[in-house]
Design a protein around this motif. Structure first.
Motif, PDB file in Angstrom:
ATOM      1  N   UNK A   8      49.840  23.706   7.822  1.00  0.00           N
ATOM      2  CA  UNK A   8      48.228  23.450   7.805  1.00  0.00           C
ATOM      3  C   UNK A   8      47.014  23.308   6.187  1.00  0.00           C
ATOM      4  N   UNK A   9      47.306  23.405   5.317  1.00  0.00           N
ATOM      5  CA  UNK A   9      46.703  23.044   4.275  1.00  0.00           C
ATOM      6  C   UNK A   9      45.142  23.052   4.626  1.00  0.00           C
ATOM      7  N   UNK A  10      44.718  23.748   5.208  1.00  0.00           N
ATOM      8  CA  UNK A  10      43.118  23.845   6.183  1.00  0.00           C
ATOM      9  C   UNK A  10      42.188  24.421   4.693  1.00  0.00           C
ATOM     10  N   UNK A  11      43.118  25.487   4.145  1.00  0.00           N
ATOM     11  CA  UNK A  11      42.478  27.190   2.797  1.00  0.00           C
ATOM     12  C   UNK A  11      43.347  26.254   1.291  1.00  0.00           C
ATOM     13  N   UNK A  12      41.994  25.647   0.645  1.00  0.00           N
ATOM     14  CA  UNK A  12      43.094  25.006  -0.522  1.00  0.00           C
ATOM     15  C   UNK A  12      43.180  25.584  -1.380  1.00  0.00           C
ATOM     16  N   UNK A  13      42.407  26.852  -1.715  1.00  0.00           N
ATOM     17  CA  UNK A  13      42.782  27.579  -2.653  1.00  0.00           C
ATOM     18  C   UNK A  13      42.418  29.451  -2.910  1.00  0.00           C
ATOM     19  N   UNK A  14      43.613  30.452  -3.038  1.00  0.00           N
ATOM     20  CA  UNK A  14      42.859  31.704  -3.821  1.00  0.00           C
ATOM     21  C   UNK A  14      41.233  30.922  -4.729  1.00  0.00           C
ATOM     22  N   UNK A  15      40.499  32.238  -4.457  1.00  0.00           N
ATOM     23  CA  UNK A  15      38.632  31.960  -4.631  1.00  0.00           C
ATOM     24  C   UNK A  15      38.838  32.978  -5.614  1.00  0.00           C
ATOM     25  N   UNK A  16      39.133  34.208  -5.080  1.00  0.00           N
ATOM     26  CA  UNK A  16      38.584  35.010  -5.885  1.00  0.00           C
ATOM     27  C   UNK A  16      38.819  36.662  -5.199  1.00  0.00           C
ATOM     28  N   UNK A  17      39.097  37.506  -5.384  1.00  0.00           N
ATOM     29  CA  UNK A  17      39.216  39.117  -5.966  1.00  0.00           C
ATOM     30  C   UNK A  17      38.482  40.307  -6.124  1.00  0.00           C
ATOM     31  N   UNK A  32      35.564  41.313 -20.471  1.00  0.00           N
ATOM     32  CA  UNK A  32      34.890  40.904 -20.966  1.00  0.00           C
ATOM     33  C   UNK A  32      35.379  40.276 -22.615  1.00  0.00           C
ATOM     34  N   UNK A  33      35.528  41.846 -23.358  1.00  0.00           N
ATOM     35  CA  UNK A  33      35.834  41.874 -24.806  1.00  0.00           C
ATOM     36  C   UNK A  33      37.214  41.457 -25.211  1.00  0.00           C
ATOM     37  N   UNK A  34      37.452  41.913 -24.183  1.00  0.00           N
ATOM     38  CA  UNK A  34      39.618  42.598 -24.877  1.00  0.00           C
ATOM     39  C   UNK A  34      40.347  41.130 -23.373  1.00  0.00           C
ATOM     40  N   UNK A  35      40.127  41.831 -22.628  1.00  0.00           N
ATOM     41  CA  UNK A  35      41.459  40.590 -21.371  1.00  0.00           C
ATOM     42  C   UNK A  35      40.869  39.078 -21.609  1.00  0.00           C
ATOM     43  N   UNK A  49      32.842  37.366 -12.887  1.00  0.00           N
ATOM     44  CA  UNK A  49      33.397  37.239 -13.972  1.00  0.00           C
ATOM     45  C   UNK A  49      34.606  35.979 -13.654  1.00  0.00           C
ATOM     46  N   UNK A  50      34.991  34.365 -14.703  1.00  0.00           N
ATOM     47  CA  UNK A  50      35.510  33.648 -13.989  1.00  0.00           C
ATOM     48  C   UNK A  50      36.461  33.344 -15.635  1.00  0.00           C
ATOM     49  N   UNK A  51      37.380  33.118 -15.867  1.00  0.00           N
ATOM     50  CA  UNK A  51      38.364  32.338 -16.339  1.00  0.00           C
ATOM     51  C   UNK A  51      37.918  31.217 -17.844  1.00  0.00           C
ATOM     52  N   UNK A  52      38.097  31.242 -18.086  1.00  0.00           N
ATOM     53  CA  UNK A  52      37.261  29.443 -18.743  1.00  0.00           C
ATOM     54  C   UNK A  52      37.706  28.617 -18.321  1.00  0.00           C
ATOM     55  N   UNK A  53      38.462  28.506 -17.230  1.00  0.00           N
ATOM     56  CA  UNK A  53      38.658  26.740 -16.436  1.00  0.00           C
ATOM     57  C   UNK A  53      38.324  27.649 -14.956  1.00  0.00           C
ATOM     58  N   UNK A  54      38.108  27.959 -14.910  1.00  0.00           N
ATOM     59  CA  UNK A  54      38.010  28.153 -12.795  1.00  0.00           C
ATOM     60  C   UNK A  54      36.328  27.642 -13.113  1.00  0.00           C
ATOM     61  N   UNK A  55      36.742  26.875 -12.201  1.00  0.00           N
ATOM     62  CA  UNK A  55      35.419  25.751 -11.823  1.00  0.00           C
ATOM     63  C   UNK A  55      34.220  26.193 -10.581  1.00  0.00           C
ATOM     64  N   UNK A  56      35.051  27.791 -10.223  1.00  0.00           N
ATOM     65  CA  UNK A  56      33.405  28.873  -9.510  1.00  0.00           C
ATOM     66  C   UNK A  56      32.999  29.532 -10.021  1.00  0.00           C
ATOM     67  N   UNK A  57      31.733  30.066  -9.736  1.00  0.00           N
ATOM     68  CA  UNK A  57      31.203  30.948 -10.230  1.00  0.00           C
ATOM     69  C   UNK A  57      31.871  32.379 -11.415  1.00  0.00           C
ATOM     70  N   UNK A  58      32.602  32.130  -9.927  1.00  0.00           N
ATOM     71  CA  UNK A  58      33.279  33.685  -9.928  1.00  0.00           C
ATOM     72  C   UNK A  58      34.782  33.830  -9.466  1.00  0.00           C
ATOM     73  N   UNK A  59      35.919  34.122 -10.219  1.00  0.00           N
ATOM     74  CA  UNK A  59      36.914  34.000 -10.008  1.00  0.00           C
ATOM     75  C   UNK A  59      37.387  35.603  -9.535  1.00  0.00           C
ATOM     76  N   UNK A  60      36.910  37.146 -10.043  1.00  0.00           N
ATOM     77  CA  UNK A  60      36.263  38.180 -10.240  1.00  0.00           C
ATOM     78  C   UNK A  60      35.433  38.890 -10.470  1.00  0.00           C
ATOM     79  N   UNK A  61      35.509  39.451  -8.955  1.00  0.00           N
ATOM     80  CA  UNK A  61      33.997  40.243  -8.264  1.00  0.00           C
ATOM     81  C   UNK A  61      34.302  41.352  -9.085  1.00  0.00           C
ATOM     82  N   UNK A  62      33.869  42.230  -9.800  1.00  0.00           N
ATOM     83  CA  UNK A  62      34.133  43.927 -10.249  1.00  0.00           C
ATOM     84  C   UNK A  62      32.956  44.692  -9.870  1.00  0.00           C
TER      85      UNK A  62
END
Length: 322
Positions: A8-17, A32-35, A49-62
């Protein structure tokens, strides 16, 4: 002659949870403060939320909720055309279709569907790239998404879902997302006890293991990746200092060879920091590595016994009958 296992390769990557929490302020402070995740934006119900090298605006929607667990799992398609191809495949699959939604502040319209165990998935193409709004968030190197401090994780890595039938979940992942299996556990009775899936050259972006706690549609954990093992050792001290429940680790998994640390955030959702080293699945005709029940019984790679809660704890918690 072997055939490619990744047609397939129709899907690029896991984007967010999307993670649900009934202790929103405490969970947001933890992430934010601890993790060490970055707050990209917020609305009435969710923090993005996102980690420092995630290119998208969000990788964890809390998201604020009366419960815990996973709201949905999102993958980004490889192109607009790939998105349409996957939608057609999902609509023809026989699995539950929820249809198109408008998206949120982090991405455009998305197509939602559901596995047989109640987990909601979505795929989309249009996304919002992260752009620093403050100078101290701007990375020193222009090929890095944003600045970072402390032992903050680098990027979203994977998540683990629970189901009562891993074989059926495997069919769902292969049919709907074009995933392939990199490693799996086959129990003595013939059942598949766990499967590790990828849709690109990462070793895995999603795992599914058997539900042993009596729940339905539950989350086992969400994982972010660090650059090196030492980041995880330092994080353990940070968690200790801040009174975070360290469930198990740091140890090394036998399956996938990942160095890991598991903790519970304030609402009880399990989160992991992991380092897989440089391991990638580059072979187009990769065949799954199969682990036996006896091999898994030996514990982690370094022979450490897995703590009992790791097999039973998931979110949301299962209500006990009196």
């Amino acid at each position: 002659m072997s055939r490619p296992t990744n047609p397939s390769f129709d899907i690029a990557h896991l984007a967010h949870v999307e993670m649900l929490t009934d202790k929103f302020e405490e969970s947001l402070d933890f992430f934010t403060r601890i993790y060490g995740l970055k707050l990209s934006g917020q609305d009435e119900t969710s923090a993005y939320l996102r980690a420092w090298d995630d290119y998208e605006h969000c990788t964890l929607k809390l998201t604020r909720s009366h419960t815990t667990g996973v709201g949905h799992i999102a993958y980004r398609a490889a192109s607009p055309e790939a998105l349409e191809r996957r939608v057609e495949a999902i609509q023809a699959s026989g699995y539950k279709v929820l249809g198109w939604i408008d998206g949120d502040q982090s991405h455009g319209r998305a197509f939602r569907f559901e596995d047989p165990f109640g987990h909601v998935f979505e795929i989309y193409w249009e996304t919002r790239w992260y752009a620093p709004e403050e100078e101290n968030e701007r990375a020193a190197l222009k090929n890095t998404a944003s600045a970072f401090t402390g032992a903050a994780p680098r990027r979203l890595d994977h998540l683990n879902l629970l189901s009562s039938d891993v074989t059926e979940f495997r069919r769902f992942m292969e049919t709907c997302l074009g995933s392939r299996v990199t490693e799996m556990i086959r129990l003595d009775n013939g059942r598949i006890g766990g499967c590790w899936f990828t849709i690109n050259n990462k070793t895995y972006d999603l795992a599914c293991t058997e539900e042993h706690g009596g729940g339905v549609g539950r989350l086992h954990h969400v994982t972010y990746a660090t650059d090196q093992r030492e980041d995880i050792l330092r994080a353990a001290d940070i968690f200790l200092q801040n009174g975070v429940h360290i469930e198990t680790g740091p140890h090394k998994h036998a399956i996938q060879g990942t160095f890991f640390l598991y903790v519970w955030e304030p609402a009880g959702n399990r989160v992991e920091l992991a380092n897989a080293g440089a391991r990638l699945i580059l072979a187009p005709d990769w065949e799954p590595v199969v682990w036996t029940e006896n091999e898994r019984r030996r514990g982690q790679a370094w022979g450490l016994k897995t703590i009992e809660t790791f097999h039973t704890h998931g979110t949301p918690p299962v209500k006990k009958e009196h």
